[in-house]
Design a protein around this motif. Structure first.
Motif, PDB file in Angstrom:
ATOM      1  N   PHE A  60      20.040 -16.549  19.505  1.00 47.66           N
ATOM      2  CA  PHE A  60      18.629 -16.177  19.689  1.00 47.66           C
ATOM      3  C   PHE A  60      18.343 -14.841  19.016  1.00 47.66           C
ATOM      4  O   PHE A  60      17.290 -14.655  18.388  1.00 47.66           O
ATOM      5  N   GLN A  61      19.282 -13.899  19.124  1.00 49.39           N
ATOM      6  CA  GLN A  61      19.096 -12.605  18.486  1.00 49.39           C
ATOM      7  C   GLN A  61      19.045 -12.739  16.963  1.00 49.39           C
ATOM      8  O   GLN A  61      18.246 -12.068  16.296  1.00 49.39           O
ATOM      9  N   LYS A  62      19.857 -13.624  16.403  1.00 52.26           N
ATOM     10  CA  LYS A  62      19.821 -13.849  14.950  1.00 52.26           C
ATOM     11  C   LYS A  62      18.475 -14.432  14.531  1.00 52.26           C
ATOM     12  O   LYS A  62      17.957 -14.096  13.463  1.00 52.26           O
ATOM     13  N   TRP A  63      17.926 -15.317  15.374  1.00 47.50           N
ATOM     14  CA  TRP A  63      16.618 -15.892  15.060  1.00 47.50           C
ATOM     15  C   TRP A  63      15.536 -14.808  15.085  1.00 47.50           C
ATOM     16  O   TRP A  63      14.683 -14.757  14.193  1.00 47.50           O
ATOM     17  N   LEU A  64      15.565 -13.936  16.093  1.00 43.91           N
ATOM     18  CA  LEU A  64      14.583 -12.858  16.168  1.00 43.91           C
ATOM     19  C   LEU A  64      14.693 -11.926  14.969  1.00 43.91           C
ATOM     20  O   LEU A  64      13.682 -11.378  14.496  1.00 43.91           O
ATOM     21  N   ARG A  65      15.895 -11.728  14.482  1.00 39.10           N
ATOM     22  CA  ARG A  65      16.104 -10.832  13.330  1.00 39.10           C
ATOM     23  C   ARG A  65      15.951 -11.558  11.990  1.00 39.10           C
ATOM     24  O   ARG A  65      16.258 -11.007  10.942  1.00 39.10           O
ATOM     25  N   ARG A  66      15.521 -12.819  12.075  1.00 39.93           N
ATOM     26  CA  ARG A  66      15.280 -13.655  10.891  1.00 39.93           C
ATOM     27  C   ARG A  66      16.563 -13.905  10.091  1.00 39.93           C
ATOM     28  O   ARG A  66      16.525 -14.133   8.863  1.00 39.93           O
ATOM     29  N   GLU A  67      17.686 -13.878  10.797  1.00 42.41           N
ATOM     30  CA  GLU A  67      18.943 -14.240  10.158  1.00 42.41           C
ATOM     31  C   GLU A  67      19.189 -15.743  10.251  1.00 42.41           C
ATOM     32  O   GLU A  67      20.045 -16.282   9.545  1.00 42.41           O
ATOM     33  N   GLU A  68      18.480 -16.406  11.150  1.00 42.77           N
ATOM     34  CA  GLU A  68      18.519 -17.859  11.290  1.00 42.77           C
ATOM     35  C   GLU A  68      17.088 -18.373  11.326  1.00 42.77           C
ATOM     36  O   GLU A  68      16.159 -17.671  11.748  1.00 42.77           O
ATOM     37  N   LEU A  69      16.895 -19.621  10.877  1.00 44.35           N
ATOM     38  CA  LEU A  69      15.551 -20.203  10.843  1.00 44.35           C
ATOM     39  C   LEU A  69      15.030 -20.529  12.236  1.00 44.35           C
ATOM     40  O   LEU A  69      13.828 -20.434  12.498  1.00 44.35           O
ATOM     41  N   ASP A  70      15.917 -20.931  13.145  1.00 43.17           N
ATOM     42  CA  ASP A  70      15.500 -21.286  14.505  1.00 43.17           C
ATOM     43  C   ASP A  70      16.717 -21.240  15.411  1.00 43.17           C
ATOM     44  O   ASP A  70      17.820 -20.895  14.983  1.00 43.17           O
ATOM     45  N   TRP A 128      24.615 -26.906  25.919  1.00 41.59           N
ATOM     46  CA  TRP A 128      24.805 -25.895  26.960  1.00 41.59           C
ATOM     47  C   TRP A 128      26.034 -25.021  26.707  1.00 41.59           C
ATOM     48  O   TRP A 128      25.970 -23.783  26.820  1.00 41.59           O
ATOM     49  N   LEU A 129      27.149 -25.635  26.339  1.00 38.63           N
ATOM     50  CA  LEU A 129      28.366 -24.852  26.142  1.00 38.63           C
ATOM     51  C   LEU A 129      28.212 -23.882  24.978  1.00 38.63           C
ATOM     52  O   LEU A 129      28.693 -22.738  25.034  1.00 38.63           O
ATOM     53  N   THR A 130      27.505 -24.319  23.932  1.00 37.50           N
ATOM     54  CA  THR A 130      27.264 -23.422  22.794  1.00 37.50           C
ATOM     55  C   THR A 130      26.377 -22.257  23.215  1.00 37.50           C
ATOM     56  O   THR A 130      26.619 -21.096  22.830  1.00 37.50           O
ATOM     57  N   MET A 131      25.355 -22.533  24.015  1.00 45.34           N
ATOM     58  CA  MET A 131      24.459 -21.487  24.502  1.00 45.34           C
ATOM     59  C   MET A 131      25.247 -20.456  25.300  1.00 45.34           C
ATOM     60  O   MET A 131      25.070 -19.232  25.127  1.00 45.34           O
ATOM     61  N   CYS A 132      26.122 -20.944  26.190  1.00 47.21           N
ATOM     62  CA  CYS A 132      26.918 -20.022  27.020  1.00 47.21           C
ATOM     63  C   CYS A 132      27.851 -19.178  26.154  1.00 47.21           C
ATOM     64  O   CYS A 132      28.010 -17.961  26.370  1.00 47.21           O
ATOM     65  N   ALA A 133      28.455 -19.833  25.163  1.00 48.75           N
ATOM     66  CA  ALA A 133      29.370 -19.096  24.283  1.00 48.75           C
ATOM     67  C   ALA A 133      28.629 -18.009  23.515  1.00 48.75           C
ATOM     68  O   ALA A 133      29.133 -16.887  23.347  1.00 48.75           O
ATOM     69  N   GLU A 134      27.433 -18.310  23.047  1.00 52.08           N
ATOM     70  CA  GLU A 134      26.649 -17.310  22.316  1.00 52.08           C
ATOM     71  C   GLU A 134      26.233 -16.162  23.219  1.00 52.08           C
ATOM     72  O   GLU A 134      26.155 -15.010  22.777  1.00 52.08           O
ATOM     73  N   LEU A 135      25.947 -16.440  24.485  1.00 45.52           N
ATOM     74  CA  LEU A 135      25.600 -15.361  25.409  1.00 45.52           C
ATOM     75  C   LEU A 135      26.806 -14.466  25.661  1.00 45.52           C
ATOM     76  O   LEU A 135      26.686 -13.229  25.716  1.00 45.52           O
ATOM     77  N   HIS A 136      27.989 -15.079  25.760  1.00 43.97           N
ATOM     78  CA  HIS A 136      29.202 -14.290  26.009  1.00 43.97           C
ATOM     79  C   HIS A 136      29.588 -13.449  24.797  1.00 43.97           C
ATOM     80  O   HIS A 136      30.274 -12.419  24.950  1.00 43.97           O
TER      81      HIS A 136
END
Length: 731
Positions: A60-70, A128-136
Motif C-alpha cells: 500500500f505504501q508503494k502504491w501511495l508513493r506511485r511505485e506501484e500502479l495499484d 490475505w497471507l500476502t497482505m499480512c506479510a506486507e504489513l510485517h
C-alpha cells in the motif's frame, strides 16, 4: 520509515491524529446521557486510532508513493480491523466499525450489494497471507506509529501492544452475514447492532471530515435568537410549547418566525435542526434566511439537495470575486459537508431524510443526529400520497428516536391534519381571532376573486389595460409552453423590458439572472410564470391572473399578491380554461375549486381559503391514493425498525422505493455545447453545469441524445424564453 496515509504526502500519524480529534468532537456533540456517551467515546477513539493502520503494509505504501500502479484491490481496513480485534479492550462493535468504514458487509447471495467486502467462508479476503506479510515488512514503523497514537489518545495501557506475528480477524461471523434467518439480524441483539451502526457513522464522518481537513463549525446559540418585531400571540404560543406541534398560519403572517421560536424552546444541548421543504427554490431561500437570521448561522447552516453546490456557488461568488475556481472548490466542499455529521442546522428536501429512514447511503447518521433533534416539515400538503406516506412514517419513527417535530402550513387540509395527529400527541396552533395581533391576520381580506370564462390568452386585453395603469401583475400558467405563449402575446402590446418570464424550462444561469431582477426594486410590470413561483421568491404583486388549479395551489399563488395586506383587497382573476389541453392537476379537484370560488360574493381572507381547502379535500385521498399512502406510511423499515436494523448495509432506496426525480433529467441544449465545453476546459464545472436544463424525459425523449455525458437535447434554447422557443418570434 515515515508511513503515509495519502498520496499527497500526508502522513499516517497526521491523518490519524486529525480523525481521532474529530471522532472525539463528534461524540461530544451527541445528545446522549453521560452513561451512554462515555463508553461510546472510548470505543470511537479506539476505532479512529486503528482505522487506517493497515495502510502501513509495504504494498500500500508503494502504491501511495506511485511505485506501484495499484494494490490489486486489497482492502487496508481488513488489516486494520484484524489488529484492533486483538487489543484487550476492543469491542466487536468497534472492530466492525473499522472493518466496514469503507465497504458494506458482503452480499447474502440473494441480491447484489454495491461496494461490499469480498471475503471467503473463513471471513478472510483474497490474498490475505500476502497482505499480512506486507504489513510485517513494516512492523518496526507500525509499532512506532502505534506507540505515538496511544500517547495521542492517552491510552498508555495499549502502548505496549505490538503487531502480532499472526494476524487474525476476531469477530463473530454473524456480524458479516446479512441474511435474515441465520445472520446478524437473528443473532446480534438490536442494541448492539444500533451501537455498532453509531460507531460506524462516527468513524466514517470523522474520516471524511479529516480527509477534507475541516473542523466542526460553531453550534447555534439559540438563546440569542430574537425576532426583530414583537411576536404575535400565535407566535408566542408556538414558542412556549414543548414537544410536537401543528402550526397552521396564513402566508405572510410570520409562520417562519413562530417556527424558530418553537425551535429555540425545544432544542437541547447539541440538538440538530432539520428544516424540510418540498421545493429546491424554497430551500435555497430558507437557507439564505436562516444563515442571515440565526446566531453564527453563516457557518452553521447547511443546505442539502441535488443542486446545492450551484446554490452555494452563487452565494460565495462575492467572497472570491477574482478566483472562480476557488468558488467552485468551496461550493463543492460545503455541499458535501451537508451530507456529513457537520452542520448543526440543515435545510433539505424530504428525500434527504428518507435517505436515513430507508437505509440509504450514510443512514447510520440518523442514530446520532435524530435523538433530541428538532424537525420542521413546512408545506407538507404539497406532497403526493406516496411521498406524504413515507414522510409521515419517517416522522413517526423520528419521534420514537426522541426527535421533536413541527408541521407548518398555510393550507393544510383537515384530512391530512387528522393523519398527522394520528401519529403521536401534538398541539395544534392557529391564530386566535379573539386576540389582537392574531385577529389582524385572520380578518384581513387580501383578495377579490373572479372567474374569467376562457383562457388567459382571451384576457390579454384586460391584462394590458391594467399594466398600462401602472399595476404590477402576476400571471401564473400550469405549463411552460402556455407561459411562453402568453408571454409572446403580451410582448406584442408591452415593451419587452416591462415583461418577465419565469418557469422551469430555463437553465440555472438564466434563472438566477431572472430571479435577481425580480428581487430588485421595482417589480416588472408583468411577470408570467409557472407554478414554480408559488414557493420560491418573496414577491408582492398588485393583481393576479391564474390558470385554474386546486385551492391549495391557488392559495400559494395568491400569497404572492397583496402578500402583507398593506393595500386594499387585490383582484384575482382565475381562468376557467387552461391554454394547454393536458391537465396538470386532478380535474375533479380543480372543477370543485372553481365552482366553490364562483359562489363567493365578497372579499376573501385566510379563513375563507382554509374553509375552501377543507371543503375541496373533504373526501381526502381516493381509494387508490389511500392504498399508496398507507402502504408507504407502514414501510417495514419504519414499523419494524428494531428487527430490520442491519449494521453495515445500505439499501438501493432511490430506485426501489422513491421516484425522487419523477422521470426528470438535466440536459444540455445543443447550441450551448461549445460554451459548456469551454467552461469545463477551464475547470469551471459548476458554471458549465449551470447551462443544463431540467426536463421531463418522457415528454421529450425523441429529442434527447443519451449517448453523450451530459445528455444533449435537440431543441432550441433562448435565454429570454427558455427551452423550446426563440425570442426571434417576438416582433
Amino acid at each position: 520509515m515515515i508511513l503515509l496515509a495519502k498520496s499527497t504526502g500526508e502522513t499516517l500519524l497526521e491523518h490519524t491524529r486529525r480523525v481521532l480529534q474529530l471522532a472525539l468532537a463528534l461524540c461530544e456533540r451527541l445528545p446522549l446521557a453521560p452513561e451512554e456517551q462515555f463508553p461510546l467515546v472510548r470505543e470511537a477513539a479506539l476505532a479512529a486510532a486503528g482505522h487506517d493502520l493497515g495502510k502501513a503494509a509495504s504494498g500500500f505504501q508503494k502504491w501511495l508513493r506511485r511505485e506501484e500502479l495499484d494494490w490489486k484491490g486489497r482492502r487496508h481496513e481488513i488489516l486494520s480491523a484484524a489488529f484492533v480485534s486483538g487489543l484487550p479492550t476492543a469491542t466487536e462493535e468497534a472492530v466492525f466499525a473499522v472493518l466496514t468504514h469503507h465497504r458494506q458487509i458482503p452480499s447474502d447471495g440473494l441480491r447484489p450489494v454495491s461496494r461490499s467486502l469480498l471475503l471467503d467462508d473463513a471471513g478472510l479476503p483474497p490474498g490475505w497471507l500476502t497482505m499480512c506479510a506486507e504489513l510485517h515488512e513494516n512492523a518496526e514503523a507500525f509499532n512506532q506509529l502505534w506507540d505515538e497514537i496511544c500517547h495521542e489518545m492517552d491510552r498508555l495501557d495499549l502502548a505496549s501492544e505490538r503487531l502480532p506475528s499472526k494476524l487474525e480477524l476476531r469477530l463473530d461471523p454473524a456480524w458479516l452475514d446479512g441474511s435474515r434467518l441465520s445472520g446478524q439480524l437473528a443473532h446480534i441483539p438490536f442494541e448492539r447492532r444500533r451501537h455498532a451502526s453509531m460507531l460506524r457513522a462516527i468513524l466514517m464522518g470523522a474520516d471524511h471530515l479529516g480527509s477534507g481537513h475541516v473542523s466542526l463549525p460553531s453550534e447555534v446559540d439559540w438563546s440569542a435568537y430574537r425576532m426583530s418585531v414583537p411576536p404575535r400571540p400565535f407566535q408566542s404560543r408556538t414558542g412556549a410549547l414543548d414537544g410536537h406541534v401543528i402550526l397552521k398560519a396564513p402566508t405572510g403572517s410570520g409562520k417562519t418566525e413562530a417556527v424558530l421560536l418553537w425551535a429555540k424552546r425545544n432544542v437541547r444541548q447539541h440538538s440538530k435542526l432539520f428544516y424540510v421543504l418540498p421545493y429546491t427554490a424554497a430551500i435555497n431561500a430558507m437557507h439564505g434566511r436562516l444563515a442571515a437570521t440565526l446566531p453564527s448561522g453563516k457557518e452553521s447552516v447547511g443546505v442539502l439537495h441535488a443542486h446545492a453546490a450551484h446554490h452555494l456557488y452563487e452565494r460565495l461568488r462575492n467572497d472570491y470575486r477574482s478566483d472562480p475556481l476557488a468558488v467552485e472548490r468551496e461550493s463543492r466542499v460545503r455541499a458535501q459537508l451537508a451530507r456529513e455529521m457537520y452542520y448543526p442546522v440543515r435545510v433539505c428536501t424530504p428525500h434527504q431524510l428518507l435517505r436515513y429512514t430507508l437505509h440509504g447511503p450514510g443512514w447510520e447518521q440518523m442514530l446520532c443526529d435524530i435523538p433530541n433533534a428538532c424537525i420542521i416539515y413546512d408545506e407538507i400538503h404539497a406532497y403526493d400520497p406516496a411521498l406524504a406516506g413515507l414522510t409521515l412514517g419517517s416522522a413517526e419513527l423520528f419521534s420514537r428516536l426522541g426527535a421533536r417535530i413541527l408541521f407548518a402550513s398555510a393550507t393544510l387540509p383537515a384530512f391530512l391534519q387528522r393523519e398527522i395527529q394520528s401519529l403521536f400527541p401534538l398541539t395544534a396552533v392557529t391564530p386566535d381571532i379573539r386576540l389582537d395581533g392574531d385577529r389582524e391576520v385572520l380578518v384581513q381580506k387580501r383578495h377579490r376573486v373572479s372567474i374569467h370564462r376562457g383562457t388567459l390568452l382571451s384576457a390579454v386585453d384586460d391584462i394590458l389595460r391594467c399594466a398600462s395603469e401602472g399595476q404590477s401583475l402576476l400571471l401564473v400558467c400550469n405549463h411552460v409552453r402556455s407561459a411562453q405563449d402568453l408571454y409572446l402575446q403580451l410582448c406584442e402590446g408591452l415593451s419587452r423590458d416591462s415583461v418577465e418570464l419565469l418557469h422551469g424550462g430555463f437553465n440555472a444561469q438564466d434563472r438566477r439572472a431572472k430571479e435577481f431582477r425580480l428581487t430588485a426594486e421595482p417589480l416588472p410590470r408583468v411577470l408570467v410564470a409557472t407554478q414554480a413561483v408559488e414557493v420560491s421568491l418573496d414577491l408582492d404583486f398588485d393583481r393576479g391572473y391564474f390558470e385554474s388549479a386546486p385551492i391549495d395551489a391557488l392559495a400559494q399563488r395568491m400569497g404572492r399578491v397583496n402578500r402583507y395586506a398593506r393595500r386594499e383587497p387585490a383582484k384575482i382573476v382565475i381562468a376557467s380554461e387552461t391554454i394547454s389541453k393536458y391537465p396538470l392537476y386532478d380535474p375533479k379537484l380543480t372543477a370543485d375549486t372553481l365552482n366553490r370560488l364562483a359562489l363567493l360574493r365578497s372579499e376573501i381572507g385566510e379563513g375563507e381559503l382554509s374553509s375552501l381547502c377543507d371543503a375541496v379535500y373533504a373526501a381526502g385521498y381516493t381509494p387508490e391514493q389511500r392504498h399508496t399512502f398507507d402502504e408507504r406510511k407502514r414501510h417495514p423499515f419504519f414499523v419494524e425498525f428494531e428487527k430490520r436494523l442491519l449494521a453495515g448495509r445500505e439499501e438501493d432506496w432511490v430506485r426501489s422505493v422513491i421516484e425522487q426525480f419523477d422521470g426528470r433529467a438535466d440536459v444540455l441544449p445543443r447550441q450551448l455545447v461549445p460554451s459548456h465545453a469551454a467552461l469545463r476546459r477551464e475547470g469551471r464545472f459548476l458554471e458549465a453545469d449551470s447551462l443544463l436544463v431540467n426536463v421531463r424525459v418522457a415528454s421529450m425523449r425523441q429529442d434527447i441524445d443519451t449517448s453523450n455525458d451530459p445528455w444533449i437535447i435537440n431543441a432550441p434554447y433562448d435565454s429570454e424564453l427558455g427551452l423550446g422557443r426563440t425570442s426571434s418570434k417576438i416582433r
